[in-house]
Every structure is written in structure tokens, then in C-alpha cells.
Design a protein around this motif. Structure first.
Motif, short mmCIF file in Angstrom:
data_model
loop_
_atom_site.label_atom_id
_atom_site.label_comp_id
_atom_site.label_asym_id
_atom_site.label_seq_id
_atom_site.Cartn_x
_atom_site.Cartn_y
_atom_site.Cartn_z
N GLY A 103 0.79 -1.22 0.00
CA GLY A 103 0.00 0.00 0.00
C GLY A 103 0.82 1.27 0.00
N VAL A 104 1.92 1.29 0.74
CA VAL A 104 2.76 2.49 0.78
C VAL A 104 3.31 2.79 -0.61
CG1 VAL A 104 4.93 3.44 1.65
CG2 VAL A 104 3.36 2.30 3.22
N VAL A 105 3.86 1.78 -1.26
CA VAL A 105 4.42 1.96 -2.61
C VAL A 105 3.32 2.38 -3.58
CG1 VAL A 105 5.42 0.75 -4.58
CG2 VAL A 105 6.38 0.43 -2.30
N GLY A 106 2.18 1.71 -3.52
CA GLY A 106 1.11 2.03 -4.46
C GLY A 106 0.58 3.44 -4.29
N ASP A 107 0.37 3.86 -3.03
CA ASP A 107 -0.12 5.22 -2.78
C ASP A 107 0.88 6.27 -3.23
OD1 ASP A 107 -2.31 4.03 -1.67
OD2 ASP A 107 -2.05 4.86 0.33
N LEU A 108 2.15 6.05 -2.91
CA LEU A 108 3.20 7.01 -3.25
C LEU A 108 3.43 7.06 -4.75
CD1 LEU A 108 5.43 8.98 -2.38
CD2 LEU A 108 6.90 7.00 -1.91
N ALA A 109 3.56 5.89 -5.38
CA ALA A 109 3.80 5.85 -6.82
C ALA A 109 2.63 6.44 -7.59
CB ALA A 109 4.05 4.41 -7.27
N GLY A 110 1.41 6.16 -7.12
CA GLY A 110 0.23 6.72 -7.78
C GLY A 110 0.18 8.23 -7.67
N PHE A 111 0.61 8.76 -6.51
CA PHE A 111 0.63 10.21 -6.34
C PHE A 111 1.68 10.84 -7.24
CE2 PHE A 111 1.49 14.02 -3.47
CZ PHE A 111 0.38 14.72 -3.92
N LEU A 130 -2.74 -6.63 1.85
CA LEU A 130 -3.37 -5.33 2.10
C LEU A 130 -3.58 -4.55 0.82
CD1 LEU A 130 -4.39 -3.17 4.05
CD2 LEU A 130 -2.02 -2.41 4.34
N ALA A 131 -2.69 -4.72 -0.13
CA ALA A 131 -2.78 -3.95 -1.37
C ALA A 131 -3.97 -4.34 -2.23
CB ALA A 131 -1.48 -4.09 -2.17
N HIS A 132 -4.68 -5.43 -1.88
CA HIS A 132 -5.93 -5.71 -2.61
C HIS A 132 -6.88 -4.53 -2.46
CE1 HIS A 132 -7.92 -6.48 1.28
NE2 HIS A 132 -9.02 -6.23 0.61
N ASP A 133 -6.77 -3.83 -1.34
CA ASP A 133 -7.62 -2.69 -1.07
C ASP A 133 -7.03 -1.41 -1.64
OD1 ASP A 133 -9.85 -1.31 0.50
OD2 ASP A 133 -8.09 -0.42 1.45
N SER A 134 -5.78 -1.15 -1.35
CA SER A 134 -5.18 0.14 -1.72
C SER A 134 -4.90 0.25 -3.21
CB SER A 134 -3.88 0.35 -0.94
OG SER A 134 -2.97 -0.70 -1.18
N SER A 135 -4.76 -0.86 -3.91
CA SER A 135 -4.42 -0.79 -5.34
C SER A 135 -5.63 -0.54 -6.22
CB SER A 135 -3.72 -2.09 -5.78
OG SER A 135 -4.61 -3.20 -5.68
N VAL A 136 -6.82 -0.62 -5.66
CA VAL A 136 -8.05 -0.49 -6.43
C VAL A 136 -8.80 0.76 -5.99
CG1 VAL A 136 -10.27 -1.57 -6.97
CG2 VAL A 136 -8.22 -2.99 -6.73
N GLY A 137 -9.22 1.56 -6.93
CA GLY A 137 -10.08 2.69 -6.58
C GLY A 137 -9.47 4.05 -6.76
N GLY A 138 -8.14 4.12 -6.95
CA GLY A 138 -7.53 5.38 -7.33
C GLY A 138 -7.21 6.36 -6.23
N SER A 177 -2.62 -7.58 8.48
CA SER A 177 -2.95 -6.25 7.98
C SER A 177 -3.91 -6.33 6.81
CB SER A 177 -1.67 -5.51 7.58
OG SER A 177 -1.92 -4.14 7.37
N GLY A 178 -3.66 -7.22 5.88
CA GLY A 178 -4.52 -7.34 4.71
C GLY A 178 -5.85 -8.00 4.99
N PHE A 179 -5.85 -9.01 5.86
CA PHE A 179 -7.09 -9.75 6.11
C PHE A 179 -8.11 -8.87 6.80
CE2 PHE A 179 -9.79 -12.70 8.57
CZ PHE A 179 -10.30 -13.45 7.50
N ALA A 180 -7.68 -7.94 7.63
CA ALA A 180 -8.61 -7.05 8.31
C ALA A 180 -9.43 -6.24 7.30
CB ALA A 180 -7.86 -6.11 9.25
N GLU A 181 -8.81 -5.83 6.20
CA GLU A 181 -9.54 -5.05 5.20
C GLU A 181 -10.53 -5.92 4.43
OE1 GLU A 181 -9.70 -1.94 4.79
OE2 GLU A 181 -7.86 -1.00 5.55
N ILE A 182 -10.21 -7.19 4.23
CA ILE A 182 -11.18 -8.11 3.62
C ILE A 182 -12.37 -8.29 4.55
CG2 ILE A 182 -11.58 -10.46 2.81
CD1 ILE A 182 -8.70 -10.55 1.88
N LEU A 183 -12.08 -8.47 5.83
CA LEU A 183 -13.15 -8.62 6.81
C LEU A 183 -14.02 -7.37 6.86
CD1 LEU A 183 -14.10 -10.77 8.84
CD2 LEU A 183 -12.69 -9.64 10.57
N LYS A 184 -13.39 -6.21 6.71
CA LYS A 184 -14.12 -4.94 6.74
C LYS A 184 -15.22 -4.89 5.69
CE LYS A 184 -12.73 -1.66 4.30
NZ LYS A 184 -11.83 -0.69 3.63
N VAL A 185 -14.89 -5.25 4.45
CA VAL A 185 -15.91 -5.14 3.40
C VAL A 185 -17.02 -6.15 3.61
CG1 VAL A 185 -14.36 -4.12 1.70
CG2 VAL A 185 -14.64 -6.60 1.74
N SER A 186 -16.71 -7.27 4.28
CA SER A 186 -17.78 -8.23 4.58
C SER A 186 -18.79 -7.63 5.56
CB SER A 186 -17.20 -9.54 5.12
OG SER A 186 -16.80 -9.43 6.48
N PHE A 187 -18.31 -6.83 6.50
CA PHE A 187 -19.22 -6.17 7.45
C PHE A 187 -20.11 -5.16 6.75
CE2 PHE A 187 -15.94 -7.12 10.85
CZ PHE A 187 -16.74 -8.02 11.54
#
Length: 361
Positions: A103-111, A130-138, A177-187
Motif C-alpha cells: 500500500g505504501v508503494v502504491g499510494d506514493l507511486a500513484g501520487f 493489504l494492497a488488494h484494497d489500496s491498489s483499487v479505486g484510485g 494487515s490485509g485480512f482485516a480489510e477483507i473482513l471490513k468489506v464483509s461487514f
């Protein structure tokens, strides 16, 4: 391989998910008139995968930039270093930036991509769960000393190549770190996904590739649907911040040391549920969730919880706030969330209660 299409008002692209997805990178690039490539990665990923990815790109002029691994690199200082490097290498508007990392690399490189020459294309090649979340959506950007993700833009990638083979390098903390974000969208959107995860994920890492592929694909599909509905976070996209108001505060108060993003978000989701129980007057925390997430290695308490006033100060900087009023995503049961105003008095009271509860539950 699985593919999830992301459709926004101004951009359409695909997320390809599966072992070996990164091998499709030359095909994606050959479909464009590419002048040069800049790969941005970090000091953990570079020794593992940078050479492998560069070997796929023998037909192109390739430059690279390696940042120090960790959240502290998501900064204006590192951003300026990369921009300077890109300009010295004479990148132009037909250049492509590849974000190889988490996520850090993706956010920084995208910026960097969103601002270099007023915008150049970029491709996400995630290497973490974790990057399954941060890499999608812009959502791209950097942190500020005042708070996390306060400087940035909405800038969609050209493609996302999610190679599950890269997951083998992850530490248990990175899996959490990544699994928590998957669990989040299930909620917030899919109780069936929660039930599937609860039944099939008994330990981390997720060694069953079928389970991993299904979980990642479902989570990306849910996020893609939300992004399509609300690209610029003016409405329902804010629900994806469930657990993040306190989670980001814990990260900041910890100075981004010793706790991963998703570990802080997991605590933040439980906090939001406890606060919601008091607001809505009913039990909302799933009965088995605390022993389950503990068995996966999560701690539901953090030393920063003993500093509620300082956490509240960090929460005041959250980007969802309006008119100097803290707003949080509250939870009224599966697939029932809402962005609500919460008084500082209620937050401080619940922070004190939660500190005691999370130590003893």
C-alpha cells in the motif's frame, strides 16, 4: 486467473487476480505506445521481485527507484526525491510508472504519477494482501505529520495485476494487515463473505489458494462496485473507512511503529461496534468474532488506548470530519453502516471504556 472490471465515470480498467498475473505485464505495456518505464518499489520487495519484473521488460527502457520500506516513506520528502529522479531520467507523458509493492508503494507511486507532468499512466503490481484494497479505486497520496492520507488525489491506474504468488513472502503481521480489510468489506456489504471467511480461514497465512483467490476477488469486487457508485468519496465510499477513524489515530500515535495498518483497523472496527451498540441500544458485535480474530493472531488492545486524549486529538484530523465535528462510520448490523456525527464527549467516554474492555475480554 480471475478478472474484476472497475468502471468509473472517467476510467475503466481490469484487476487480474491469480498466480502468475504479473507475467501479463508485457502484454499490457505493448498495448500502449510506451516511451520509458519507472518502477517504484521498496527495500523489502526489491530483493525479492524487482529483478523478476525487470526481466519481463527487456523490450523497454526501464528505470527504478527503491524507497525505504515502511509507512514513514509515504511522505513529501520521498515524493520529491522520486519526482526529481523521474525528471532527471527525462520521463515524458508516454512514460509509465509501475508500483511494485504494498500500500505504501502504491499510494506514493500513484501520487507521483498523478502529478508528474500533470499526469502519466501507472500500473499497480501489488505484492501484499493489504494492497488488494489500496491498489483499487484510485486513492493515491502521502501522509503529513498532522495526520494520515491528508495529501493526495483520486487517480485511477491503467491496470492492476495481482499476482498471488507474491503473497508467499509476507510476514504474519502483513497477513493480518490485509485480512482485516477483507473482513471490513464483509461487514459493510456482504454477510455471506463474512460467513465464508469465518468458516474457512482458521489461521493466517491463508494457505488454501482457492480460499485466498475467492476472498481477494470478492473483496475487490465489492470495492469496485462502491468506487463505481462513488468515485470521489462524496457518499457511500466513505463507508470503506469503517474502523479507520480510530485505526489511523492508533497508527499515528504509535508513529507507525509496531502495529500494521490492518491490525489498527481491526481494533478500530471493534471500537466502532462498541460505540454503535450504545448508540443503537442493542448487541452488534458478532458473538464469535473476538476469539476468532485472537486465534488469527490479532491483539484487540494497544498501548495507545491508554492515551485517550491524544487519540482524540488525532481523530480530530480525520478527513471525513466536517465543520470541526468528528464523523465516524457506525455499524447497525451486517450491511448496515452509516456516517454519523459523534460528540467528543461520547468518544472520550468510549475510549476509556474500550481500553478497559479490550484488556479483559
Amino acid at each position: 486467473m480471475k478478472s474484476v472490471d472497475i468502471n468509473t465515470k472517467f476510467k475503466r480498467y481490469s484487476v487480474t487476480i491469480g498466480e502468475g498475473a504479473s507475467q501479463l505485464l508485457p502484454d499490457v505495456l505493448h498495448s500502449r505506445n510506451v516511451s520509458t518505464i519507472l518502477i517504484i518499489t521498496d527495500s523489502n520487495v526489491a530483493p525479492l521481485f524487482l529483478g523478476q519484473v525487470k526481466n519481463l521488460l527487456n523490450d523497454f527502457i526501464v528505470h527504478e527507484w527503491v524507497i525505504p520500506a515502511g509507512e514513514t516513506s509515504k511522505s513529501l520528502r520521498e515524493y520529491e526525491k522520486i519526482i526529481t529522479h523521474a525528471l532527471k531520467k527525462k520521463l515524458d507523458r508516454k512514460s509509465v510508472i509501475i508500483a511494485l509493492g504494498g500500500g505504501v508503494v502504491g499510494d506514493l507511486a500513484g501520487f507521483v504519477a498523478s502529478t508528474l507532468l500533470r499526469g502519466v499512466p501507472f500500473i499497480q503490481v501489488p505484492t501484499t494482501l493489504l494492497a488488494h484494497d489500496s491498489s483499487v479505486g484510485g486513492k493515491v497520496g502521502v501522509n503529513h505529520t498532522i495526520g494520515k492520507n491528508l495529501i493526495g488525489a483520486f487517480y485511477q491506474p491503467e491496470a492492476v495485476l495481482y499476482d498471488l504468488a507474491f503473497m508467499t513472502s509476507l510476514t504474519p503481521k502483513e497477513w493480518r494487515s490485509g485480512f482485516a480489510e477483507i473482513l471490513k468489506v464483509s461487514f459493510i456489504r456482504d454477510k455471506e463473505l463474512f460467513d465464508y471467511l469465518n468458516e474457512n480461514v482458521l489461521r493466517l497465512p491463508i494457505e488454501n489458494k482457492t480460499v485466498l483467490s475467492y476472498a481477494v476477488s470478492k473483496a475487490i469486487g465489492i470495492k469496485g462496485a462502491i468506487v463505481q457508485e462513488d468515485e470521489h468519496e462524496s457518499g457511500v465510499r466513505a463507508y470503506l473507512n469503517f474502523g479507520h477513524t480510530l485505526g489511523h489515530a492508533i497508527e499515528a500515535e504509535s508513529r507507525y511503529q509496531n502495529i500494521a495498518h490492518g491490525e489498527a483497523v481491526m481494533i478500530g472496527m471493534l471500537f466502532a461496534m462498541r460505540l454503535s451498540e450504545k448508540r443503537y441500544g442493542k448487541a452488534l458485535i458478532p458473538k464469535n468474532i473476538v476469539p476468532w480474530i485472537k486465534s488469527l493472531g490479532y491483539s484487540i488492545w494497544n498501548p495507545t488506548l491508554g492515551r485517550p486524549e491524544l487519540l482524540l486529538e488525532k481523530m480530530r484530523q480525520d478527513k471525513k470530519n466536517r465543520d470541526q465535528t468528528i464523523r465516524m462510520v457506525l455499524y447497525n448490523g451486517f450491511e448496515q453502516v452509516a456516517l454519523e456525527k459523534v460528540s467528543e464527549h461520547d468518544l472520550l467516554h468510549e475510549l476509556n471504556d474500550f481500553n478497559v474492555w479490550s484488556k479483559n475480554v
